[in-house]
Design an enzyme around this catalytic site. Structure first.
Site, mmCIF file in Angstrom:
data_model
loop_
_atom_site.group_PDB
_atom_site.id
_atom_site.type_symbol
_atom_site.label_atom_id
_atom_site.label_comp_id
_atom_site.label_asym_id
_atom_site.label_seq_id
_atom_site.Cartn_x
_atom_site.Cartn_y
_atom_site.Cartn_z
ATOM 1 N N ASP A 7 0.887 -1.155 0.000
ATOM 2 C CA ASP A 7 0.000 0.000 0.000
ATOM 3 C C ASP A 7 0.928 1.209 0.000
ATOM 4 O O ASP A 7 1.480 1.565 1.037
ATOM 5 C CB ASP A 7 -0.887 -0.002 1.243
ATOM 6 C CG ASP A 7 -1.790 1.215 1.331
ATOM 7 O OD1 ASP A 7 -2.169 1.764 0.273
ATOM 8 O OD2 ASP A 7 -2.110 1.621 2.460
ATOM 9 N N THR A 11 4.784 8.541 3.768
ATOM 10 C CA THR A 11 4.901 8.630 5.226
ATOM 11 C C THR A 11 4.642 7.288 5.891
ATOM 12 O O THR A 11 5.307 6.927 6.851
ATOM 13 C CB THR A 11 3.918 9.693 5.772
ATOM 14 O OG1 THR A 11 4.174 10.929 5.099
ATOM 15 C CG2 THR A 11 4.095 9.892 7.262
ATOM 16 N N GLU A 70 -1.214 -1.218 -4.819
ATOM 17 C CA GLU A 70 -2.496 -0.554 -5.019
ATOM 18 C C GLU A 70 -2.311 0.614 -5.967
ATOM 19 O O GLU A 70 -1.418 1.440 -5.775
ATOM 20 C CB GLU A 70 -3.072 -0.053 -3.696
ATOM 21 C CG GLU A 70 -4.438 0.575 -3.889
ATOM 22 C CD GLU A 70 -5.101 1.002 -2.590
ATOM 23 O OE1 GLU A 70 -6.300 1.275 -2.638
ATOM 24 O OE2 GLU A 70 -4.417 1.077 -1.557
ATOM 25 N N MET A 108 -11.386 -0.666 -5.850
ATOM 26 C CA MET A 108 -12.624 -1.424 -6.083
ATOM 27 C C MET A 108 -12.348 -2.881 -6.412
ATOM 28 O O MET A 108 -13.118 -3.762 -6.028
ATOM 29 C CB MET A 108 -13.464 -0.757 -7.165
ATOM 30 C CG MET A 108 -14.089 0.543 -6.666
ATOM 31 S SD MET A 108 -15.264 1.242 -7.814
ATOM 32 C CE MET A 108 -16.654 0.161 -7.557
ATOM 33 N N HIS A 143 -2.793 0.700 6.898
ATOM 34 C CA HIS A 143 -1.828 0.553 5.801
ATOM 35 C C HIS A 143 -1.372 -0.902 5.676
ATOM 36 O O HIS A 143 -1.200 -1.409 4.567
ATOM 37 C CB HIS A 143 -0.621 1.467 6.011
ATOM 38 C CG HIS A 143 -0.990 2.902 6.149
ATOM 39 N ND1 HIS A 143 -1.429 3.666 5.089
ATOM 40 C CD2 HIS A 143 -1.001 3.713 7.230
ATOM 41 C CE1 HIS A 143 -1.697 4.878 5.513
ATOM 42 N NE2 HIS A 143 -1.447 4.939 6.811
ATOM 43 N N ASP A 146 -4.321 -2.964 4.307
ATOM 44 C CA ASP A 146 -4.456 -2.719 2.870
ATOM 45 C C ASP A 146 -3.400 -3.473 2.071
ATOM 46 O O ASP A 146 -3.697 -4.045 1.018
ATOM 47 C CB ASP A 146 -4.368 -1.227 2.564
ATOM 48 C CG ASP A 146 -5.579 -0.439 3.061
ATOM 49 O OD1 ASP A 146 -6.583 -1.065 3.445
ATOM 50 O OD2 ASP A 146 -5.493 0.804 3.062
#
Length: 166
Positions: A7, A11, A70, A108, A143, A146
């Protein structure tokens, strides 16, 4: 099949590695998970260098068959897109150096693959990640959840032979 997921963020970059069972249900095992953190007070080369080093280290250690990232969509956030591009560039160079193919999935697609519909909440996706990996609780921070979701999405698409390299 071993898959790394990222992901991207400058930062907070989520990095996860999963091993998916070769047959049957989409059951997987967590091999590695971390969030690479950098500070806006650090010089850009330090931030990008740390991200590159951590991703490359994980790719060399776990030797995944694929790296899934991603896809980022930015509309009016030019500065954020620019800086996330630094992180994604570091990831792509690490993949190039280690010979790992890269695949990209939009938010999605991740929601559809894990929750069955493209409008799932982050919490719903994190719960699916928890269940698929057999974890006691949903991975945190978001994060990391993900990154693991993206890795699992690639495993799902690879089983359907629908994955196309980036």
């Amino acid at each position: 099949m071993i898959v790394a997921g990222v992901d991207p963020g400058i930062t907070h970059l989520g990095l996860g590695v999963v091993e998916v069972e070769p047959r049957g249900s989409l059951r997987a095992h967590l091999l590695h998970g971390e969030v690479v953190r950098t500070s806006h007070q650090e010089p850009a080369k330090e931030r990008v260098g740390r991200i590159h080093a951590r991703v490359k280290e994980a790719l060399l250690r776990f030797r995944p068959e694929a790296l899934a990232v991603e896809e980022q969509f930015f509309y009016r956030q030019n500065e954020l897109a620019y800086k996330v591009g630094w992180a994604l560039g570091a990831v792509l160079v690490a993949a190039f150096e280690t010979g790992v193919p890269v695949y990209a999935y939009g938010p999605m697609q991740v929601k559809q693959a894990l929750a069955g519909h493209g409008h799932a909440s982050k919490e719903e996706v994190a719960l699916m990640v928890r269940g698929m990996l057999g974890l006691k609780e949903a991975p945190k921070p978001s994060h990391l959840a993900d990154a693991l979701a993206i890795a699992l999405t690639h495993a799902f698409h690879a089983r359907l032979q629908a994955a196309k390299p980036l």
